[in-house]
Scaffold this motif. Structure first.
Motif, short mmCIF file in Angstrom:
data_model
loop_
_atom_site.label_atom_id
_atom_site.label_comp_id
_atom_site.label_asym_id
_atom_site.label_seq_id
_atom_site.Cartn_x
_atom_site.Cartn_y
_atom_site.Cartn_z
N SER A 171 -21.67 0.41 24.89
CA SER A 171 -20.53 -0.29 25.49
C SER A 171 -19.72 -1.13 24.52
O SER A 171 -18.76 -1.78 24.93
N ASN A 172 -20.06 -1.12 23.26
CA ASN A 172 -19.32 -1.92 22.29
C ASN A 172 -17.87 -1.43 22.19
O ASN A 172 -17.63 -0.27 21.88
N PRO A 173 -16.89 -2.29 22.44
CA PRO A 173 -15.49 -1.85 22.41
C PRO A 173 -14.94 -1.62 21.00
O PRO A 173 -13.90 -1.01 20.84
N CYS A 174 -15.64 -2.09 19.99
CA CYS A 174 -15.21 -1.92 18.60
C CYS A 174 -16.25 -1.10 17.85
O CYS A 174 -17.42 -1.46 17.81
N LEU A 175 -15.81 0.01 17.28
CA LEU A 175 -16.73 0.94 16.63
C LEU A 175 -16.41 1.10 15.16
O LEU A 175 -15.25 1.15 14.77
N ALA A 176 -17.46 1.23 14.36
CA ALA A 176 -17.31 1.58 12.95
C ALA A 176 -18.16 2.83 12.72
O ALA A 176 -19.38 2.76 12.71
N GLY A 180 -16.88 5.78 30.56
CA GLY A 180 -15.54 5.20 30.60
C GLY A 180 -15.40 3.93 29.78
O GLY A 180 -14.63 3.04 30.15
N VAL A 181 -16.11 3.85 28.67
CA VAL A 181 -16.07 2.66 27.82
C VAL A 181 -14.77 2.65 27.02
O VAL A 181 -14.51 3.56 26.23
N LYS A 182 -13.95 1.63 27.24
CA LYS A 182 -12.68 1.51 26.53
C LYS A 182 -12.95 1.18 25.06
O LYS A 182 -13.75 0.30 24.75
N THR A 183 -12.26 1.88 24.18
CA THR A 183 -12.39 1.63 22.75
C THR A 183 -11.19 0.81 22.30
O THR A 183 -10.07 1.32 22.28
N ARG A 214 -11.02 -0.81 19.25
CA ARG A 214 -10.79 -0.61 17.81
C ARG A 214 -11.79 0.41 17.29
O ARG A 214 -12.97 0.34 17.58
N LEU A 215 -11.28 1.36 16.51
CA LEU A 215 -12.13 2.37 15.88
C LEU A 215 -11.84 2.39 14.39
O LEU A 215 -10.70 2.55 13.97
N TYR A 216 -12.88 2.18 13.62
CA TYR A 216 -12.80 2.25 12.17
C TYR A 216 -13.61 3.48 11.77
O TYR A 216 -14.82 3.53 11.98
N LEU A 217 -12.95 4.47 11.20
CA LEU A 217 -13.61 5.72 10.82
C LEU A 217 -13.50 5.88 9.31
O LEU A 217 -12.41 5.99 8.76
N ARG A 218 -14.63 5.83 8.64
CA ARG A 218 -14.70 6.05 7.19
C ARG A 218 -15.64 7.22 6.99
O ARG A 218 -16.84 7.11 7.22
N TRP A 219 -15.10 8.35 6.57
CA TRP A 219 -15.88 9.58 6.55
C TRP A 219 -15.67 10.35 5.27
O TRP A 219 -14.54 10.56 4.86
N CYS A 220 -16.75 10.76 4.66
CA CYS A 220 -16.69 11.60 3.47
C CYS A 220 -16.84 13.05 3.92
O CYS A 220 -17.86 13.42 4.51
N LEU A 221 -15.82 13.83 3.68
CA LEU A 221 -15.83 15.24 4.09
C LEU A 221 -16.60 16.05 3.05
O LEU A 221 -16.28 16.05 1.87
N GLU A 222 -17.62 16.72 3.53
CA GLU A 222 -18.45 17.53 2.65
C GLU A 222 -18.96 18.71 3.45
O GLU A 222 -19.20 18.61 4.64
N GLY A 223 -19.15 19.82 2.81
CA GLY A 223 -19.65 21.00 3.50
C GLY A 223 -18.51 21.73 4.18
O GLY A 223 -17.42 21.88 3.64
N ASN A 254 -8.49 8.96 24.65
CA ASN A 254 -8.50 9.10 26.11
C ASN A 254 -9.03 7.87 26.83
O ASN A 254 -8.80 7.70 28.02
N LEU A 255 -9.73 7.03 26.10
CA LEU A 255 -10.27 5.81 26.70
C LEU A 255 -9.47 4.58 26.30
O LEU A 255 -9.96 3.47 26.33
N GLY A 256 -8.21 4.79 25.90
CA GLY A 256 -7.32 3.66 25.66
C GLY A 256 -7.44 3.01 24.30
O GLY A 256 -7.33 1.79 24.20
N LEU A 257 -7.64 3.79 23.27
CA LEU A 257 -7.75 3.25 21.92
C LEU A 257 -6.53 2.40 21.59
O LEU A 257 -5.39 2.82 21.78
N GLU A 258 -6.78 1.19 21.09
CA GLU A 258 -5.69 0.27 20.76
C GLU A 258 -5.40 0.21 19.27
O GLU A 258 -4.26 0.10 18.86
N LYS A 259 -6.45 0.28 18.44
CA LYS A 259 -6.26 0.16 17.00
C LYS A 259 -7.17 1.16 16.30
O LYS A 259 -8.35 1.25 16.60
#
Length: 139
Positions: free
Chosen positions: A49-54, A95-98, A100-109, A127-132
């Motif tokens: 349920s954390n609204p801010c994800l990393a 239905g957990v509203k997000t 803030r989403l911080y996505l740091r991803w190394c593309l490999e493979g 779809n769940l109302g991402l704000e940032k």
């Protein structure tokens, strides 16, 4: 020095409001959140349920190199991506509203697989109302 014995009902985190626990959980690596979500039903609900994800598969380490993979073999990376798939799907299911989403991803493979998964995670968040949104992709 005398140590206090805390019972199951008297732990420090149980008395904190959810928004403070969520703020603390934001600073944990996702792999640690996956372990924490197995502790109890309450912790699973708090992690989901954390609204801010990393979301990251990279460890920033200035001593060795700026970017190091968190998972150094194919199977571990595969399992981790599957965990993120399930994690984001559960958030969508509940239905957990997000906020803030911080996505740091190394593309490999397989770039197609990684791109598809990232698009799916972003789809769930939007779809769940991402704000940032902040995205850092490393090639």
């Amino acid at each position: 020095m005398e140590l206090q014995n805390f019972g199951d009902d008297d732990d420090i985190f149980s008395n904190l409001p959810n928004h403070i626990v969520h703020r603390i959980l934001f600073f944990l690596q996702l792999a640690d959140l996956s372990r924490l979500s197995c502790v109890s039903r309450r912790w699973k609900e708090l992690c989901i349920s954390n609204p801010c994800l990393a979301l990251t598969n990279v460890i920033y380490d200035t001593l060795q190199s700026p970017h190091r993979f968190q998972f150094n073999n194919f199977m571990n990376r595969f399992r981790f991506k599957n965990f993120v798939d399930r994690f984001m799907a559960q958030r969508s299911l509940y239905g957990v509203k997000t906020q803030r989403l911080y996505l740091r991803w190394c593309l490999e493979g397989s770039l197609e697989d990684e791109t598809y998964r990232i698009n799916t995670w972003l789809y769930h968040a939007v779809n769940l109302g991402l704000e940032k949104l902040q995205i850092v992709l490393i090639f």
